[in-house]
Scaffold this active site. Sequence first.
Site, PDB file in Angstrom:
ATOM      1  N   ASP A 191       0.862  -1.174   0.000  1.00 17.55           N
ATOM      2  CA  ASP A 191       0.000   0.000   0.000  1.00 17.55           C
ATOM      3  C   ASP A 191       0.898   1.223   0.000  1.00 17.55           C
ATOM      4  O   ASP A 191       1.855   1.305   0.770  1.00 17.55           O
ATOM      5  CB  ASP A 191      -0.916  -0.011   1.227  1.00 17.55           C
TER       6      ASP A 191
ATOM      7  N   GLU B  99     -13.569  -4.200  -0.869  1.00 21.83           N
ATOM      8  CA  GLU B  99     -13.256  -3.987   0.548  1.00 21.83           C
ATOM      9  C   GLU B  99     -14.519  -4.343   1.316  1.00 21.83           C
ATOM     10  O   GLU B  99     -15.553  -3.692   1.172  1.00 21.83           O
ATOM     11  CB  GLU B  99     -12.848  -2.525   0.773  1.00 21.83           C
TER      12      GLU B  99
END
Lengths: 207, 253
Positions: free
Chosen positions: B11, B130
């Site tokens: 990330d 998500e």
Amino acid sequence: MVTLLDYGAGNIRSVRNAIKKLGFSVNEIKTPEDIFSAEKLIFPGVGSFGLVMQRLREKGYAEQIIRRIQADKPFLGICVALQTLYEGSEESPGVAGLGLIPGQIKRFPEGKTAVPQIGWNGITSQKFSPLLEEYKGEKLYFVHSYYASLTEKSADWTLATTDYGLEFVSAVKRGNCTAFQFHPEKSGEAGLKMLANYLASSFAETV
Amino acid sequence: MAGIRLIARLDVKGANLIKGIHLEGLRVIGDPREYARKYYEQGADEIIYMDCVASLYGRNNLTEIVRHAAEDIFIPMTVGGGVRSVSDVEMLLRVGADKVAVNTAAVARPELISEIATRFGSQCMVLSIEAKNKEKGRWEAYTDNGREKTGIDVIEWAKRAADLGAGEILLTSIDREGTRKGYQVDLVKAVSTAVTIPVIASGGMGGVDHLQQVTEEGKADAVAMADIIHYNRMTIGEIRKESLAGGVKVSRR
């Protein structure tokens, strides 16, 4: 010197980066004749079967590839490039392939395994190739929904096979023409070694 | 047969590799390129780069990071965060990405999935989901790196995306992300049995037993890991070795 067949269908940067990493410089195609005259040619297949064939025909590349392979000049195809050597594909019905290898490319059956095959898989070589000389059974990277099947008509082309729910042709070879269904440029060190073997080989002998 | 893929997930925020918990509280780890190269050398099967603030600001920082990474990493790279259009995808593929992961823009306009799949092939189009648990056996899809609710059921969304041409699903459990408590196995199982395309489990990897659970019970085709490798708790080589010893059919070597 190696020539990369870029027909503007997408990303061939990885192949280019891999060739550079191995210490070779990359030539571009300027005219269709360059395909025939290139010392070594790499044809990375990007996009659908139909799109690739359409681009090859529009640009006048298709007949030069056929001419090059018939003259047994060094040729390395990757992914969809392997499939274009066949007569056609279920992916793009009605679109003729280069027709050098008899048979049709098929789609993996649904339900048995995830389609597309995205991931690492092994190959079992069925005959000798200098490109696979140091291959020790490492897994290689595949991304595809369509495959070349094993048939009697095309048996002399089969260099390697792979199991993905069914056994398919993962590499073909005749003389100096080789093509891989997997991506050597995305297969870590094992794949880079195959590319290096192609780039370094002298092709003095044809098998 | 193909094995379970071990994927290093990076990330990224700006120029930094970061790590959060539940996709929040982001902490700077280091230079993403160095980490990616390290994971390549350790034998990772793939790399995922996610720009975690791209959707928020409507831009993508990853172009340069991916361009450089592609020069010395010869395994597949998936890139996501702020991908909004076919031309965004084209740009990322051009600099060296192999696949793109799309979440927010696909929720806003599901046809984008088909557009990307048609233009570049399904194998390029990774749907990023998500997921946050709502009640037992039900999960809601979130966007903008776990910040926005959508009201969309994760299983329904996964099925629809597969029909629209998604080639793969990156399934992140917000509840487990960064916790090292293990993957959300029931979520992964629910999605992987609902679709035929490969499912990458993400969020919660704290040890090899978690990997074993999510692949055997959860039927995940691949696992993404971050925390465990970023903080050097284990190398990918060690994870692979232990997994194989435990009978998990991980890919390569």
